[in-house]
Design an enzyme around this catalytic site. Sequence first.
Site, PDB file in Angstrom:
ATOM      1  N   LYS A   1      -5.754  -8.253   5.790  1.00  0.00           N
ATOM      2  CA  LYS A   1      -4.813  -9.307   5.402  1.00  0.00           C
ATOM      3  C   LYS A   1      -5.492 -10.682   5.322  1.00  0.00           C
ATOM      4  O   LYS A   1      -6.614 -10.869   5.814  1.00  0.00           O
ATOM      5  CB  LYS A   1      -3.649  -9.325   6.400  1.00  0.00           C
ATOM      6  CG  LYS A   1      -2.796  -8.046   6.375  1.00  0.00           C
ATOM      7  CD  LYS A   1      -1.589  -8.160   7.319  1.00  0.00           C
ATOM      8  CE  LYS A   1      -0.723  -6.922   7.273  1.00  0.00           C
ATOM      9  NZ  LYS A   1       0.483  -7.054   8.161  1.00  0.00           N
TER      10      LYS A   1
ATOM     11  N   TYR B   1       6.419  -4.835   0.037  1.00  0.00           N
ATOM     12  CA  TYR B   1       7.174  -4.957   1.289  1.00  0.00           C
ATOM     13  C   TYR B   1       8.683  -4.886   1.053  1.00  0.00           C
ATOM     14  O   TYR B   1       9.459  -5.338   1.904  1.00  0.00           O
ATOM     15  CB  TYR B   1       6.810  -6.252   2.009  1.00  0.00           C
ATOM     16  CG  TYR B   1       5.527  -6.162   2.818  1.00  0.00           C
ATOM     17  CD1 TYR B   1       5.397  -5.240   3.864  1.00  0.00           C
ATOM     18  CD2 TYR B   1       4.446  -6.995   2.569  1.00  0.00           C
ATOM     19  CE1 TYR B   1       4.239  -5.147   4.618  1.00  0.00           C
ATOM     20  CE2 TYR B   1       3.276  -6.919   3.320  1.00  0.00           C
ATOM     21  CZ  TYR B   1       3.189  -5.984   4.346  1.00  0.00           C
ATOM     22  OH  TYR B   1       2.037  -5.896   5.096  1.00  0.00           O
TER      23      TYR B   1
ATOM     24  N   PHE C   1      12.170 -12.176   8.502  1.00  0.00           N
ATOM     25  CA  PHE C   1      10.822 -12.699   8.285  1.00  0.00           C
ATOM     26  C   PHE C   1      10.263 -12.363   6.898  1.00  0.00           C
ATOM     27  O   PHE C   1       9.094 -12.638   6.621  1.00  0.00           O
ATOM     28  CB  PHE C   1       9.867 -12.199   9.377  1.00  0.00           C
ATOM     29  CG  PHE C   1       9.781 -10.688   9.495  1.00  0.00           C
ATOM     30  CD1 PHE C   1       8.969  -9.948   8.652  1.00  0.00           C
ATOM     31  CD2 PHE C   1      10.510 -10.013  10.469  1.00  0.00           C
ATOM     32  CE1 PHE C   1       8.879  -8.568   8.754  1.00  0.00           C
ATOM     33  CE2 PHE C   1      10.430  -8.626  10.585  1.00  0.00           C
ATOM     34  CZ  PHE C   1       9.612  -7.911   9.724  1.00  0.00           C
TER      35      PHE C   1
ATOM     36  N   ARG D   1      -3.399   4.188  12.440  1.00  0.00           N
ATOM     37  CA  ARG D   1      -2.410   3.429  13.224  1.00  0.00           C
ATOM     38  C   ARG D   1      -2.934   3.197  14.646  1.00  0.00           C
ATOM     39  O   ARG D   1      -2.739   2.124  15.223  1.00  0.00           O
ATOM     40  CB  ARG D   1      -1.065   4.173  13.271  1.00  0.00           C
ATOM     41  CG  ARG D   1      -0.371   4.362  11.929  1.00  0.00           C
ATOM     42  CD  ARG D   1       0.182   3.105  11.311  1.00  0.00           C
ATOM     43  NE  ARG D   1       1.176   2.433  12.123  1.00  0.00           N
ATOM     44  CZ  ARG D   1       1.891   1.386  11.707  1.00  0.00           C
ATOM     45  NH1 ARG D   1       1.723   0.909  10.466  1.00  0.00           N
ATOM     46  NH2 ARG D   1       2.757   0.820  12.491  1.00  0.00           N
TER      47      ARG D   1
ATOM     48  N   THR E   1       1.915  -3.593  16.256  1.00  0.00           N
ATOM     49  CA  THR E   1       2.231  -4.670  15.302  1.00  0.00           C
ATOM     50  C   THR E   1       2.029  -6.043  15.935  1.00  0.00           C
ATOM     51  O   THR E   1       1.428  -6.939  15.329  1.00  0.00           O
ATOM     52  CB  THR E   1       3.698  -4.537  14.836  1.00  0.00           C
ATOM     53  OG1 THR E   1       3.908  -3.218  14.348  1.00  0.00           O
ATOM     54  CG2 THR E   1       4.028  -5.548  13.750  1.00  0.00           C
TER      55      THR E   1
ATOM     56  N   ARG F   1      -6.100  -5.057  15.938  1.00  0.00           N
ATOM     57  CA  ARG F   1      -5.155  -6.157  16.159  1.00  0.00           C
ATOM     58  C   ARG F   1      -5.404  -6.856  17.490  1.00  0.00           C
ATOM     59  O   ARG F   1      -5.262  -8.080  17.588  1.00  0.00           O
ATOM     60  CB  ARG F   1      -3.730  -5.650  16.015  1.00  0.00           C
ATOM     61  CG  ARG F   1      -3.362  -5.428  14.530  1.00  0.00           C
ATOM     62  CD  ARG F   1      -2.099  -4.651  14.367  1.00  0.00           C
ATOM     63  NE  ARG F   1      -1.572  -4.721  12.999  1.00  0.00           N
ATOM     64  CZ  ARG F   1      -0.557  -3.978  12.577  1.00  0.00           C
ATOM     65  NH1 ARG F   1       0.028  -3.117  13.385  1.00  0.00           N
ATOM     66  NH2 ARG F   1      -0.131  -4.099  11.338  1.00  0.00           N
TER      67      ARG F   1
ATOM     68  N   ASN G   1      -1.442 -10.375  11.470  1.00  0.00           N
ATOM     69  CA  ASN G   1      -1.993  -9.347  12.362  1.00  0.00           C
ATOM     70  C   ASN G   1      -3.111  -8.534  11.706  1.00  0.00           C
ATOM     71  O   ASN G   1      -3.343  -7.380  12.053  1.00  0.00           O
ATOM     72  CB  ASN G   1      -0.872  -8.470  12.922  1.00  0.00           C
ATOM     73  CG  ASN G   1      -0.076  -7.776  11.836  1.00  0.00           C
ATOM     74  OD1 ASN G   1      -0.400  -7.885  10.660  1.00  0.00           O
ATOM     75  ND2 ASN G   1       0.942  -7.045  12.229  1.00  0.00           N
TER      76      ASN G   1
ATOM     77  N   HIS H   1      -2.883  -3.943   7.529  1.00  0.00           N
ATOM     78  CA  HIS H   1      -1.754  -3.043   7.256  1.00  0.00           C
ATOM     79  C   HIS H   1      -2.291  -1.625   7.200  1.00  0.00           C
ATOM     80  O   HIS H   1      -3.393  -1.390   6.715  1.00  0.00           O
ATOM     81  CB  HIS H   1      -1.124  -3.380   5.890  1.00  0.00           C
ATOM     82  CG  HIS H   1      -0.214  -2.284   5.392  1.00  0.00           C
ATOM     83  ND1 HIS H   1       1.108  -2.197   5.750  1.00  0.00           N
ATOM     84  CD2 HIS H   1      -0.462  -1.191   4.601  1.00  0.00           C
ATOM     85  CE1 HIS H   1       1.649  -1.117   5.192  1.00  0.00           C
ATOM     86  NE2 HIS H   1       0.709  -0.495   4.496  1.00  0.00           N
TER      87      HIS H   1
ATOM     88  N   GLU I   1       1.823   4.142  -1.508  1.00  0.00           N
ATOM     89  CA  GLU I   1       1.057   2.898  -1.448  1.00  0.00           C
ATOM     90  C   GLU I   1      -0.300   3.010  -2.147  1.00  0.00           C
ATOM     91  O   GLU I   1      -0.757   2.050  -2.781  1.00  0.00           O
ATOM     92  CB  GLU I   1       0.873   2.477   0.011  1.00  0.00           C
ATOM     93  CG  GLU I   1       2.193   2.056   0.659  1.00  0.00           C
ATOM     94  CD  GLU I   1       2.098   1.792   2.152  1.00  0.00           C
ATOM     95  OE1 GLU I   1       3.113   1.393   2.735  1.00  0.00           O
ATOM     96  OE2 GLU I   1       1.008   1.975   2.747  1.00  0.00           O
TER      97      GLU I   1
HETATM   98  P1  GDP Z   1       3.383  -2.524  10.837  1.00  0.00           P
HETATM   99  O1  GDP Z   1       3.717  -1.204  10.211  1.00  0.00           O
HETATM  100  O2  GDP Z   1       2.745  -2.404  12.198  1.00  0.00           O
HETATM  101  O3  GDP Z   1       2.551  -3.412   9.928  1.00  0.00           O
HETATM  102  O4  GDP Z   1       4.770  -3.299  11.112  1.00  0.00           O
HETATM  103  P2  GDP Z   1       6.131  -3.446  10.275  1.00  0.00           P
HETATM  104  O5  GDP Z   1       6.181  -2.439   9.153  1.00  0.00           O
HETATM  105  O6  GDP Z   1       7.254  -3.456  11.263  1.00  0.00           O
HETATM  106  O7  GDP Z   1       6.056  -4.924   9.672  1.00  0.00           O
HETATM  107  C1  GDP Z   1       5.296  -5.204   8.517  1.00  0.00           C
HETATM  108  C2  GDP Z   1       4.583  -6.516   8.711  1.00  0.00           C
HETATM  109  O8  GDP Z   1       5.555  -7.567   8.809  1.00  0.00           O
HETATM  110  C3  GDP Z   1       3.771  -6.631  10.013  1.00  0.00           C
HETATM  111  O9  GDP Z   1       2.497  -6.044   9.947  1.00  0.00           O
HETATM  112  C4  GDP Z   1       3.693  -8.132  10.181  1.00  0.00           C
HETATM  113  O10 GDP Z   1       2.700  -8.723   9.323  1.00  0.00           O
HETATM  114  C5  GDP Z   1       5.085  -8.575   9.707  1.00  0.00           C
HETATM  115  N1  GDP Z   1       6.035  -8.666  10.826  1.00  0.00           N
HETATM  116  C6  GDP Z   1       6.563  -7.646  11.573  1.00  0.00           C
HETATM  117  N2  GDP Z   1       7.419  -8.101  12.495  1.00  0.00           N
HETATM  118  C7  GDP Z   1       7.460  -9.448  12.319  1.00  0.00           C
HETATM  119  C8  GDP Z   1       8.190 -10.511  12.957  1.00  0.00           C
HETATM  120  O11 GDP Z   1       8.967 -10.293  13.880  1.00  0.00           O
HETATM  121  N3  GDP Z   1       7.962 -11.783  12.481  1.00  0.00           N
HETATM  122  C9  GDP Z   1       7.109 -12.040  11.449  1.00  0.00           C
HETATM  123  N4  GDP Z   1       6.939 -13.313  11.051  1.00  0.00           N
HETATM  124  N5  GDP Z   1       6.418 -11.080  10.836  1.00  0.00           N
HETATM  125  C10 GDP Z   1       6.575  -9.798  11.251  1.00  0.00           C
END
Ligand code: GDP
Length: 140
Positions: free
Chosen positions: A11, A51, A59, A87, A93, A104, A114, A117, A128
Amino acid sequence: MATERTFSIIKPDATRRNLTGAINKLIEESGLRIVAQKRMKLTRAQAEEFYAIHRERPFFNDLVGFMVSGPVVVQVLEGANAVGHYRDVMGATNPANADAGTIRKEFAESIEANSVHGSDSPENAAIEIPFFFKPEEIVG
Ligand code: GDP
C-alpha cells in the site's frame, strides 16, 4: 496442501517509505513466491471498485483516498495454502493486534495505513487477481 495463488497489494504508506524490498523479503522468506508484480497508481474508480464490499463502512472514503495517495505494488503470490499463509504473514488488520514478525507489526502505521492487502479467501483471490493481471503476466 494444494498450491494456491493469492492477491497482494503493497500500500501507499509502504511505497512512500521505500519498504517494497523489505516487505518482499518477508514474503519470500515465508516461502511464498512472487509470480507477478507491478507498481502502479490506482485511479479513484479502481480503488472504489476494488473495495466496493466496504462501500457502506464509515471509513470507505478515507480508505479510497489513502489507496490513491501514492503508488502501490500489486502482486500475485503462489504457494501451499497461499491465501491463509499470506494472511498469517501480514498479521492483524490493526497493527496494535498483530503478532511480532508480521508485516503489519513491523511496518504498519495505523489500522488504515497498514502496509499490505491480501485476499481473505480463495474465492476473492480468484476475483482480485484478474482485476489487475492478465493470465500471461503471471509466471509461476
Ligand atoms: P484486511 O482484510 O485485514 O485488509 O481488513 P478489512 O477487509 O476489514 O479492511 C480493509 C482495509 O480497510 C484495511 O486493510 C484497512 O486499510 C482499512 N480499514 C479497516 N478497518 C478500518 C478502520 O476502522 N478505519 C480505517 N480508517 N480504515 C480501516
